[in-house]
Design a protein around this motif. Structure first.
Motif, PDB file in Angstrom:
ATOM      1  N   SER A 101      30.550 -70.218  94.525  1.00 50.34           N
ATOM      2  CA  SER A 101      29.651 -69.062  94.539  1.00 50.34           C
ATOM      3  C   SER A 101      28.548 -69.211  93.498  1.00 50.34           C
ATOM      4  O   SER A 101      28.534 -70.152  92.692  1.00 50.34           O
ATOM      5  CB  SER A 101      30.451 -67.795  94.236  1.00 50.34           C
ATOM      6  N   THR A 102      27.637 -68.240  93.503  1.00 52.02           N
ATOM      7  CA  THR A 102      26.598 -68.241  92.476  1.00 52.02           C
ATOM      8  C   THR A 102      27.218 -68.072  91.086  1.00 52.02           C
ATOM      9  O   THR A 102      26.691 -68.596  90.101  1.00 52.02           O
ATOM     10  CB  THR A 102      25.587 -67.117  92.732  1.00 52.02           C
ATOM     11  N   GLY A 103      28.328 -67.360  90.994  1.00 53.21           N
ATOM     12  CA  GLY A 103      29.023 -67.240  89.720  1.00 53.21           C
ATOM     13  C   GLY A 103      29.541 -68.576  89.231  1.00 53.21           C
ATOM     14  O   GLY A 103      29.464 -68.897  88.034  1.00 53.21           O
ATOM     15  N   ASP A 104      30.064 -69.385  90.154  1.00 50.08           N
ATOM     16  CA  ASP A 104      30.521 -70.725  89.789  1.00 50.08           C
ATOM     17  C   ASP A 104      29.345 -71.584  89.339  1.00 50.08           C
ATOM     18  O   ASP A 104      29.469 -72.400  88.414  1.00 50.08           O
ATOM     19  CB  ASP A 104      31.213 -71.385  90.981  1.00 50.08           C
ATOM     20  N   LEU A 105      28.214 -71.434  90.009  1.00 52.52           N
ATOM     21  CA  LEU A 105      27.017 -72.182  89.611  1.00 52.52           C
ATOM     22  C   LEU A 105      26.593 -71.810  88.198  1.00 52.52           C
ATOM     23  O   LEU A 105      26.328 -72.697  87.368  1.00 52.52           O
ATOM     24  CB  LEU A 105      25.874 -71.904  90.594  1.00 52.52           C
ATOM     25  N   ARG A 106      26.538 -70.521  87.917  1.00 54.17           N
ATOM     26  CA  ARG A 106      26.155 -70.085  86.572  1.00 54.17           C
ATOM     27  C   ARG A 106      27.095 -70.665  85.514  1.00 54.17           C
ATOM     28  O   ARG A 106      26.663 -71.094  84.440  1.00 54.17           O
ATOM     29  CB  ARG A 106      26.155 -68.561  86.495  1.00 54.17           C
ATOM     30  N   ALA A 107      28.382 -70.684  85.833  1.00 61.56           N
ATOM     31  CA  ALA A 107      29.359 -71.232  84.892  1.00 61.56           C
ATOM     32  C   ALA A 107      29.153 -72.730  84.689  1.00 61.56           C
ATOM     33  O   ALA A 107      29.278 -73.235  83.570  1.00 61.56           O
ATOM     34  CB  ALA A 107      30.778 -70.947  85.384  1.00 61.56           C
ATOM     35  N   ALA A 108      28.841 -73.445  85.757  1.00 58.31           N
ATOM     36  CA  ALA A 108      28.672 -74.901  85.678  1.00 58.31           C
ATOM     37  C   ALA A 108      27.495 -75.286  84.806  1.00 58.31           C
ATOM     38  O   ALA A 108      27.544 -76.288  84.073  1.00 58.31           O
ATOM     39  CB  ALA A 108      28.514 -75.481  87.076  1.00 58.31           C
ATOM     40  N   ILE A 109      26.410 -74.520  84.882  1.00 52.21           N
ATOM     41  CA  ILE A 109      25.198 -74.895  84.156  1.00 52.21           C
ATOM     42  C   ILE A 109      25.060 -74.161  82.821  1.00 52.21           C
ATOM     43  O   ILE A 109      24.089 -74.395  82.089  1.00 52.21           O
ATOM     44  CB  ILE A 109      23.935 -74.635  85.007  1.00 52.21           C
ATOM     45  N   ARG A 110      26.028 -73.323  82.479  1.00 55.76           N
ATOM     46  CA  ARG A 110      25.891 -72.414  81.334  1.00 55.76           C
ATOM     47  C   ARG A 110      25.553 -73.150  80.036  1.00 55.76           C
ATOM     48  O   ARG A 110      24.701 -72.710  79.260  1.00 55.76           O
ATOM     49  CB  ARG A 110      27.162 -71.599  81.163  1.00 55.76           C
ATOM     50  N   GLU A 111      26.204 -74.248  79.776  1.00 58.48           N
ATOM     51  CA  GLU A 111      25.995 -74.951  78.512  1.00 58.48           C
ATOM     52  C   GLU A 111      25.016 -76.109  78.644  1.00 58.48           C
ATOM     53  O   GLU A 111      24.943 -76.973  77.768  1.00 58.48           O
ATOM     54  CB  GLU A 111      27.335 -75.448  77.976  1.00 58.48           C
ATOM     55  N   SER A 112      24.236 -76.118  79.705  1.00 58.34           N
ATOM     56  CA  SER A 112      23.243 -77.170  79.914  1.00 58.34           C
ATOM     57  C   SER A 112      21.842 -76.611  79.717  1.00 58.34           C
ATOM     58  O   SER A 112      21.663 -75.411  79.455  1.00 58.34           O
ATOM     59  CB  SER A 112      23.370 -77.741  81.333  1.00 58.34           C
ATOM     60  N   THR A 113      20.842 -77.463  79.873  1.00 56.45           N
ATOM     61  CA  THR A 113      19.442 -77.032  79.770  1.00 56.45           C
ATOM     62  C   THR A 113      18.876 -76.644  81.133  1.00 56.45           C
ATOM     63  O   THR A 113      17.686 -76.362  81.253  1.00 56.45           O
ATOM     64  CB  THR A 113      18.583 -78.158  79.182  1.00 56.45           C
ATOM     65  N   VAL A 114      19.719 -76.637  82.175  1.00 56.52           N
ATOM     66  CA  VAL A 114      19.257 -76.329  83.528  1.00 56.52           C
ATOM     67  C   VAL A 114      18.891 -74.850  83.627  1.00 56.52           C
ATOM     68  O   VAL A 114      19.708 -73.973  83.374  1.00 56.52           O
ATOM     69  CB  VAL A 114      20.338 -76.676  84.571  1.00 56.52           C
ATOM     70  N   ASP A 115      17.636 -74.592  83.996  1.00 61.63           N
ATOM     71  CA  ASP A 115      17.190 -73.214  84.140  1.00 61.63           C
ATOM     72  C   ASP A 115      16.760 -72.873  85.560  1.00 61.63           C
ATOM     73  O   ASP A 115      16.585 -71.699  85.891  1.00 61.63           O
ATOM     74  CB  ASP A 115      16.027 -72.920  83.178  1.00 61.63           C
ATOM     75  N   SER A 116      16.600 -73.899  86.414  1.00 56.81           N
ATOM     76  CA  SER A 116      16.193 -73.678  87.799  1.00 56.81           C
ATOM     77  C   SER A 116      16.922 -74.667  88.693  1.00 56.81           C
ATOM     78  O   SER A 116      17.157 -75.818  88.300  1.00 56.81           O
ATOM     79  CB  SER A 116      14.684 -73.859  87.977  1.00 56.81           C
TER      80      SER A 116
END
Length: 280
Positions: A33-48
């Motif tokens: 889900s989008t929640g899983d996506l947010r969790a995956a990128i949370r500690e990265s520099t990915v903003d888009s």
């Protein structure tokens, strides 16, 4: 900042993913889900990120457009229409006029699964590509090495249409061979309207051997030579990458592979090229 130019989401209660079969693929047989996506990128520099289709189903793309409308990280969608259908233009128009149609940037088809190696040069497919071009969208090439000659012919027919090569055309990393993939890739890259995603490499090798930048280096070097850093874009291929590596590991491998590039060149791979191609 960083753009992830290739990831997926799915809800198995809404739609099956028939390509997820067998015990080895079992880590993917759950919802992402989008929640899983947010969790995956949370500690990265990915903003888009760029959300990419997974199945040849006309209902999936409108659903992805709605997800983009609701998730601040998803900045673009690559959807699907039947390029061989006589109503391809109407279908594209319908997607663009969708209430969330502003997120649509491109179209993709799983050409890799087509038994005809020349599928991309069929007259009906070429008519579909013309419709994609007229709609102001780009087209993503999901092909295997033996399909590169047909992809090159198709690209040559549409010099004004931007093509994006997914997963570096899936080189045979696990076998250690370079040809004929490398030659086919160079011929495709000779066309300036083609951009390549630095994505999907970890799952083309033995999954248990990844993440390992040294094993991917020979293939990256071919891609870098062929396209140059200005026509390369990072993509995680999450959650498929989880078969071989975690999100942070895939991003780390990509940074290792590009460590010798200049700051400007690395910025192109991880940020500016994707923003230009997808009009983010």
């Amino acid at each position: 900042m960083t753009v992830d130019a290739h990831h997926h989401l799915w809800d198995l209660d809404v739609r099956d993913q028939p390509w997820i079969t067998g015990d080895r693929m079992s880590p993917l047989r759950r919802d992402f889900s989008t929640g899983d996506l947010r969790a995956a990128i949370r500690e990265s520099t990915v903003d888009s990120t760029v959300l990419v289709q997974t199945v040849s189903d006309p209902d999936e793309t409108p659903e992805m457009l709605v997800l983009a409308d609701s998730c601040e990280r998803i900045a673009a969608v690559v959807g699907w229409v039947d390029l061989t259908g006589r109503d391809a233009r109407e279908r594209l128009g319908g997607l663009l006029s969708h209430p969330a149609g502003r997120w649509l940037r491109g179209i993709r088809h799983q050409v890799e699964d087509e038994p005809d190696p020349d599928w991309l040069t069929r007259p009906d497919v070429l008519a579909g590509l013309a419709a994609v071009e007229d709609a102001g969208l780009l087209y993503e090439l999901l092909v295997r090495p033996h399909q590169l000659p047909a992809a090159t012919k198709a690209v040559s027919r549409f010099p004004q249409l931007t093509f994006v090569l997914d997963h570096c055309a899936k080189p045979p990393v696990s076998s250690g061979e370079l040809e004929p993939w490398a030659s086919g890739l160079r011929e495709l890259a000779a066309h300036p309207n083609v951009v390549c995603k630095l994505s999907g490499l970890v799952t083309e090798d033995d999954w248990d051997a990844q993440p390992d930048a040294t094993r991917l280096r020979p293939y990256f070097d071919v891609v870098l030579e062929a396209f140059g850093p200005g026509r390369l874009m990072f993509g995680s291929d999450w959650p498929v990458c989880l078969l071989a590596a975690e999100y942070r590991e895939v991003l780390g491998v990509a940074r290792d592979l590009t460590a010798d590039l200049t700051e400007t060149e690395r910025a192109a791979v991880f940020d500016t090229t994707a923003r230009q191609v997808y009009e983010l």
